[in-house]
Scaffold this active site. Structure first.
Site, PDB file in Angstrom:
ATOM      1  N   GLU A  40       0.869  -1.178   0.000  1.00 41.90           N
ATOM      2  CA  GLU A  40       0.000   0.000   0.000  1.00 41.90           C
ATOM      3  C   GLU A  40       0.906   1.228   0.000  1.00 41.90           C
ATOM      4  O   GLU A  40       1.994   1.168   0.556  1.00 41.90           O
ATOM      5  CB  GLU A  40      -0.827   0.043   1.309  1.00 41.90           C
ATOM      6  CG  GLU A  40      -1.770  -1.113   1.481  1.00 41.90           C
ATOM      7  CD  GLU A  40      -2.139  -1.353   2.952  1.00 41.90           C
ATOM      8  OE1 GLU A  40      -1.780  -0.529   3.815  1.00 41.90           O
ATOM      9  OE2 GLU A  40      -2.773  -2.370   3.222  1.00 41.90           O
TER      10      GLU A  40
ATOM     11  N   LYS B 210       2.431   4.571   1.372  1.00 40.73           N
ATOM     12  CA  LYS B 210       2.489   5.174   2.704  1.00 40.73           C
ATOM     13  C   LYS B 210       2.191   6.662   2.520  1.00 40.73           C
ATOM     14  O   LYS B 210       3.092   7.473   2.286  1.00 40.73           O
ATOM     15  CB  LYS B 210       3.870   4.948   3.328  1.00 40.73           C
ATOM     16  CG  LYS B 210       3.929   5.297   4.800  1.00 40.73           C
ATOM     17  CD  LYS B 210       5.204   4.749   5.415  1.00 40.73           C
ATOM     18  CE  LYS B 210       5.270   4.976   6.915  1.00 40.73           C
ATOM     19  NZ  LYS B 210       5.151   6.362   7.330  1.00 40.73           N
TER      20      LYS B 210
ATOM     21  N   CYS C 189      26.649  43.755 -15.435  1.00 39.60           N
ATOM     22  CA  CYS C 189      27.069  44.917 -16.234  1.00 39.60           C
ATOM     23  C   CYS C 189      26.817  46.249 -15.532  1.00 39.60           C
ATOM     24  O   CYS C 189      27.068  47.307 -16.092  1.00 39.60           O
ATOM     25  CB  CYS C 189      26.391  44.903 -17.600  1.00 39.60           C
ATOM     26  SG  CYS C 189      24.620  45.209 -17.512  1.00 39.60           S
TER      27      CYS C 189
ATOM     28  N   CYS D 284      22.625  45.745 -12.192  1.00 39.70           N
ATOM     29  CA  CYS D 284      22.886  44.393 -12.701  1.00 39.70           C
ATOM     30  C   CYS D 284      24.237  43.888 -12.198  1.00 39.70           C
ATOM     31  O   CYS D 284      25.237  44.584 -12.347  1.00 39.70           O
ATOM     32  CB  CYS D 284      22.858  44.411 -14.223  1.00 39.70           C
ATOM     33  SG  CYS D 284      23.355  42.859 -14.964  1.00 39.70           S
TER      34      CYS D 284
ATOM     35  N   CYS E 249      24.928  43.440 -22.043  1.00 35.74           N
ATOM     36  CA  CYS E 249      25.140  42.733 -20.782  1.00 35.74           C
ATOM     37  C   CYS E 249      25.773  41.363 -21.036  1.00 35.74           C
ATOM     38  O   CYS E 249      25.189  40.517 -21.711  1.00 35.74           O
ATOM     39  CB  CYS E 249      23.813  42.575 -20.038  1.00 35.74           C
ATOM     40  SG  CYS E 249      23.978  41.595 -18.540  1.00 35.74           S
TER      41      CYS E 249
ATOM     42  N   ASP F 239       1.461  10.373   3.252  1.00 34.90           N
ATOM     43  CA  ASP F 239       2.066  11.192   4.287  1.00 34.90           C
ATOM     44  C   ASP F 239       1.051  12.172   4.871  1.00 34.90           C
ATOM     45  O   ASP F 239       0.836  13.253   4.346  1.00 34.90           O
ATOM     46  CB  ASP F 239       3.253  11.947   3.684  1.00 34.90           C
ATOM     47  CG  ASP F 239       4.256  12.340   4.738  1.00 34.90           C
ATOM     48  OD1 ASP F 239       4.094  11.916   5.894  1.00 34.90           O
ATOM     49  OD2 ASP F 239       5.204  13.064   4.402  1.00 34.90           O
TER      50      ASP F 239
ATOM     51  N   TYR G 142      -6.549   2.005   5.907  1.00 38.18           N
ATOM     52  CA  TYR G 142      -5.602   0.960   5.544  1.00 38.18           C
ATOM     53  C   TYR G 142      -5.561  -0.231   6.507  1.00 38.18           C
ATOM     54  O   TYR G 142      -4.763  -1.136   6.342  1.00 38.18           O
ATOM     55  CB  TYR G 142      -4.185   1.531   5.381  1.00 38.18           C
ATOM     56  CG  TYR G 142      -3.676   2.318   6.576  1.00 38.18           C
ATOM     57  CD1 TYR G 142      -3.436   1.690   7.799  1.00 38.18           C
ATOM     58  CD2 TYR G 142      -3.422   3.672   6.472  1.00 38.18           C
ATOM     59  CE1 TYR G 142      -2.977   2.402   8.881  1.00 38.18           C
ATOM     60  CE2 TYR G 142      -2.952   4.397   7.569  1.00 38.18           C
ATOM     61  CZ  TYR G 142      -2.735   3.753   8.760  1.00 38.18           C
ATOM     62  OH  TYR G 142      -2.276   4.453   9.846  1.00 38.18           O
TER      63      TYR G 142
ATOM     64  N   CYS H 232      17.405  43.592 -16.300  1.00 38.82           N
ATOM     65  CA  CYS H 232      18.541  44.383 -16.734  1.00 38.82           C
ATOM     66  C   CYS H 232      18.200  44.832 -18.155  1.00 38.82           C
ATOM     67  O   CYS H 232      18.043  44.003 -19.040  1.00 38.82           O
ATOM     68  CB  CYS H 232      19.815  43.543 -16.733  1.00 38.82           C
ATOM     69  SG  CYS H 232      21.143  44.322 -17.650  1.00 38.82           S
TER      70      CYS H 232
ATOM     71  N   LYS I 211      11.041   3.175   2.740  1.00 43.01           N
ATOM     72  CA  LYS I 211      10.975   4.641   2.701  1.00 43.01           C
ATOM     73  C   LYS I 211      11.734   5.208   1.505  1.00 43.01           C
ATOM     74  O   LYS I 211      12.880   4.820   1.239  1.00 43.01           O
ATOM     75  CB  LYS I 211      11.579   5.222   3.985  1.00 43.01           C
ATOM     76  CG  LYS I 211      10.808   4.853   5.237  1.00 43.01           C
ATOM     77  CD  LYS I 211       9.494   5.604   5.357  1.00 43.01           C
ATOM     78  CE  LYS I 211       9.676   6.967   5.976  1.00 43.01           C
ATOM     79  NZ  LYS I 211       9.873   6.945   7.425  1.00 43.01           N
TER      80      LYS I 211
HETATM   81  S1  IVH Z   1      -0.029   0.391   8.898  1.00 40.26           S
HETATM   82  C1  IVH Z   1       1.032  -1.472  12.573  1.00 40.26           C
HETATM   83  N1  IVH Z   1      -0.452   1.264   6.501  1.00 40.26           N
HETATM   84  O1  IVH Z   1       2.591   5.209   8.761  1.00 40.26           O
HETATM   85  C2  IVH Z   1       0.806  -0.844  11.314  1.00 40.26           C
HETATM   86  N2  IVH Z   1       0.437   2.782   8.098  1.00 40.26           N
HETATM   87  O2  IVH Z   1       4.927   4.513  10.659  1.00 40.26           O
HETATM   88  C3  IVH Z   1       0.259   0.485  11.500  1.00 40.26           C
HETATM   89  N3  IVH Z   1       0.782   5.048   7.258  1.00 40.26           N
HETATM   90  O3  IVH Z   1       1.256   5.768  11.929  1.00 40.26           O
HETATM   91  C4  IVH Z   1       0.372   1.273  10.331  1.00 40.26           C
HETATM   92  N4  IVH Z   1       0.024   4.673   5.232  1.00 40.26           N
HETATM   93  O4  IVH Z   1       0.316   7.082   9.965  1.00 40.26           O
HETATM   94  C5  IVH Z   1      -0.011   1.567   7.729  1.00 40.26           C
HETATM   95  N5  IVH Z   1      -0.928   1.928   4.333  1.00 40.26           N
HETATM   96  C6  IVH Z   1      -0.490   2.221   5.559  1.00 40.26           C
HETATM   97  C7  IVH Z   1      -0.041   3.515   5.895  1.00 40.26           C
HETATM   98  C8  IVH Z   1       0.427   3.742   7.199  1.00 40.26           C
HETATM   99  C9  IVH Z   1       0.532   5.582   6.041  1.00 40.26           C
HETATM  100  C10 IVH Z   1       1.369   5.765   8.399  1.00 40.26           C
HETATM  101  C11 IVH Z   1       0.528   5.749   9.643  1.00 40.26           C
HETATM  102  C12 IVH Z   1       1.380   5.130  10.703  1.00 40.26           C
HETATM  103  C13 IVH Z   1       2.759   5.286  10.159  1.00 40.26           C
HETATM  104  C14 IVH Z   1       3.618   4.160  10.628  1.00 40.26           C
END
Ligand code: IVH
Length: 697
Positions: free
Chosen positions: A117, A119, A413, A410, A434, A121, A228, A428, A316
């Site tokens: 999935e 991640k 020049c 400038c 220039c 932010d 998620y 300029c 990451k």
């Molecule tokens: S699972 C035990 N799935 O990442 C598993 N986390 O560092 C709990 N996050 O606090 C998290 N997308 O804020 C999971 N598809 C995803 C995620 C996800 C973003 C964030 C979430 C969590 C942090 C973990």
């Protein structure tokens, strides 16, 4: 009698609530609305009217409650029934391999399925449902206790207030609340206009918006959610994470459509690569990919170490934002004389590269963001994009930071700088003399989209310009071997093996190649030549429009202001800039000298007039799977069609890939036909017939 009316109102409000909830789901969760905004609004208005008249009929899950309740003095505390965990991190393929090896070792087998999935932010939230109704929402807090932000979360349209289908009586889901990049930018612009401080990034902004004591503020922010994970659950639930996601989605939760099930790690790695490619073009930030073991029964077996479960990990991506010290603000001079401020930074590794300079746009932007020399600043870099200074971290100020002052003259020049009334940038005005402008202009002339002169990069352009070998662009085509030989940089010692005198000097290979590159550039097509002239506001696409319309440099030079504006895609700004340019005798002389040297001045015959797409004007937006945007545009032109950069009523169709943005919205607003990639390929193959076939709405 009154009772009877109220009874009707109750029935009607229930009906409206479920109608609106359904359409909310279509719109905010599925991204696939079924009715127009007007219809939706009329349902909402009717419900509001009933609720105003009979406030006792208002329910907590009523869609009218999404506007946000009254502010509170402080958030209540929520004990998480199950701790909210975090994830272990992997930064390399080796880390990932090691995670898989450990997991296999603990389980005693290695052929387990995995789910990936994005991640996203934002910030993690816990959502509790009872009898299908959203009853409590909380932040993660320290993992054991979070803050009660139920009232705020209610305002987020993609969080269902009531569920459909079958659901357990009481359970908790977890997800990520985030802000889109476009929503974030728009919000920041509005804040800046009102003189309010701006947020550093979508994540901070999402967190700030959710932790507001006034839910009405949360309601006004562009927030979304992806669910998620299943938390605790009273009742039956599927035993595979992949099925849980589908099960949740069936109840009305917004799960990520690009979550994927994999048989093994090599599939996961491939998927991670796919996300890495895609992530810049998404309208929300992702900082990695989460990998989870699919079989829930294995989760207990694997357990948790500290705060990190062993059944999942996060791969990451390198951070795209970092902080560093801004040593100084300097300016450089662009080819059209624009003075561009930039930041000189303490080098920092961000977005996969070390950055020591970053763009600062213009003076007013520096003041608007209150960026000062000596500040700790947030630096952002994504992919090939030029690094940018997002803003200062004002809390780290020491008091000796210096405000930036635009130089009066400038730096190249010493001519006094000017600023046009409507413009933010300083210029300029010494276009002719220039040295910085000359150098930049030469660099541009030789660049890929212009005359594509092999061997003439930034350094050589600077060399030729600074040593006075090339004073005007056209001088390039009158260079001989002797001219280059006059520069020590283009000389080499004789080589006996070639039968040359050892003590004699010869023109270097680089010098010969440069002359050959210049010769070859004479036959570059007309749009490239027009673009190469470096006229303000005339980018490559505009140059192409001009070349297609006027077919020769001479007709372009002779065109009146009106004739210029008549060209489709050319507005008053471009027309004025062109007219001013062609009015300068020395520019006309430049063109004459280029022509005399044999540089292309006529448009070659392009697309066949009877191409399948002739008469059609198309706009391409978003990311296509099987070709790049410019390839798609090339194919349109090959087919005799026109490519436009903005959508108007005259647009025949918009080709929309992934993350299409505002052009798609505009097309929908104007009722312009939208094609997906398959539709586009059909159009290329069949011509306008393809538009008619599937045209019926
Ligand atoms: S699972 C035990 N799935 O990442 C598993 N986390 O560092 C709990 N996050 O606090 C998290 N997308 O804020 C999971 N598809 C995803 C995620 C996800 C973003 C964030 C979430 C969590 C942090 C973990």
């Amino acid at each position: 009698m009154a009772d009877e009316t109220q009874y009707d109102a109750r029935l009607r409000s229930e009906e409206l609530r479920s109608l609106i909830n359904y359409h909310n789901y279509r719109y905010y969760v599925l991204d696939d609305p079924e009715v127009s905004d007007d219809v939706y609004d009329s349902f909402m208005n009717e419900l509001r009217e009933i609720e105003t008249e009979y406030p006792e009929l208002i329910t907590p899950d009523s869609p009218t409650q999404r506007v946000g309740a009254e502010p509170v003095a402080a958030f209540g505390v929520v004990e998480h029934r199950q701790p909210m965990l975090s994830l272990s991190n992997c930064f390399t393929d080796d880390d990932l391999e090691a995670w898989h090896r450990r997991t296999s070792g603990l389980l005693g087998y290695s052929d387990f399925e995995l789910v990936t999935e994005p991640k996203v932010d934002g910030l993690a939230v816990s959502l509790v449902y009872e009898d299908g109704k959203f009853v409590q929402g909380a932040t993660r807090g320290d993992g054991r206790q979070g803050e009660d932000i139920t009232a705020n979360l209610r305002t987020i349209r993609s969080i269902p207030l009531s569920l459909h289908g079958e659901y357990p009586q009481r359970f908790e889901v977890r997800g990520e609340v985030y802000m889109t990049k476009s929503g974030f930018e728009q919000m920041n612009e509005e804040r800046a206009e009102r003189g309010e401080p701006i947020y550093a990034n979508p994540r901070n902004s999402a967190a700030g918006s959710v932790r507001q004591l006034d839910p009405r503020i949360t309601a006004s922010r562009p927030l979304h959610v992806y669910v998620y994970q299943l938390g605790w659950c009273e009742g039956e639930f599927p035993q595979r994470h992949w099925e849980i996601l589908r099960w949740l989605s069936g109840m009305g939760f917004r799960t990520h459509p690009e979550s994927a099930l994999h048989a093994d790690m090599s599939e996961c790695r491939e998927r991670i690569g796919w996300w890495d490619e895609l992530r810049e073009r998404l309208d929300y930030d992702i900082d990695g990919v989460v990998i989870k073991v699919n079989d829930i029964r294995a989760w207990d077996e694997l357990g948790v170490v500290g705060r990190e479960p062993r059944w999942a990990t996060a791969f990451k991506f390198p951070p795209q934002q970092r902080t560093t010290r801004l040593k100084a603000i300097r300016v450089n001079v662009g080819r059209t004389g624009a003075i561009n401020p930039y930041a000189e930074l303490e080098p920092v590794f961000v977005g996969g590269a070390t950055v020591s300079q970053a763009s600062l746009h213009n003076e007013s932007d520096i003041h608007r963001k209150d960026i000062r020399e000596g500040d700790t600043v947030i630096v952002q870099r994504a992919g090939d994009v030029i690094p940018q200074v997002v803003g200062p971290v004002t809390s780290l100020r020491k008091g000796d930071e210096r405000e930036f002052e635009m130089p009066k003259t400038c730096p190249a020049c010493d001519t006094a700088l000017v600023r046009e009334p409507e413009e933010v940038a300083y210029f300029c005005p010494n276009t002719e003399g220039c040295p910085a402008q000359q150098r930049r202009m030469l660099e541009h002339f030789g660049s890929r989209g212009a005359l594509d002169i092999e061997g003439l990069g930034e350094t050589r352009a600077a060399l030729l310009s600074e040593r006075g070998v090339v004073k005007r662009l056209s001088d390039l085509y009158y260079l001989g071997e002797d001219d280059l030989f006059a520069l020590p940089e283009f000389r080499r010692k004789g080589d006996r093996k070639r039968g040359e005198e050892k003590d004699q000097e010869y023109l270097s290979e680089e010098g010969r190649n440069l002359l050959a590159g210049i010769e070859k550039s004479k036959s570059r097509p007309l749009p490239n030549v027009i673009f190469g002239l470096g006229i303000r506001h005339v980018g490559y696409e505009t140059a192409r429009l001009l070349a297609d319309h006027f077919r020769s440099m001479q007709s372009l030079l002779d065109a009146s202001d009106e004739e210029l504006q008549d060209v489709e895609g050319i507005g008053p700004t471009v027309a004025q800039s062109l007219a001013a340019w062609t009015a300068e005798p020395r520019n006309r002389e430049l063109v004459e000298r280029l022509a005399a040297a044999g540089v292309t001045m006529e448009q070659e015959e392009t697309a066949p007039a009877d191409g399948k797409l002739s008469g059609l004007t198309l706009v391409v937006t978003g990311t296509l799977d099987t070709m790049s945007r410019s390839q798609a545009e090339e194919r349109i032109r090959e087919g005799g069609g026109k490519v436009a950069s903005s959508v108007s009523k005259k647009t025949s169709a918009v080709v929309a890939g992934a993350s299409p943005g505002s052009k798609l919205q505009r097309a929908e607003k104007l009722g312009v036909r939208v094609l997906d990639e398959d539709g586009f390929v059909q159009l290329l193959e069949q011509g306008p017939a393809a538009l008619e076939e599937t045209g019926g709405e």
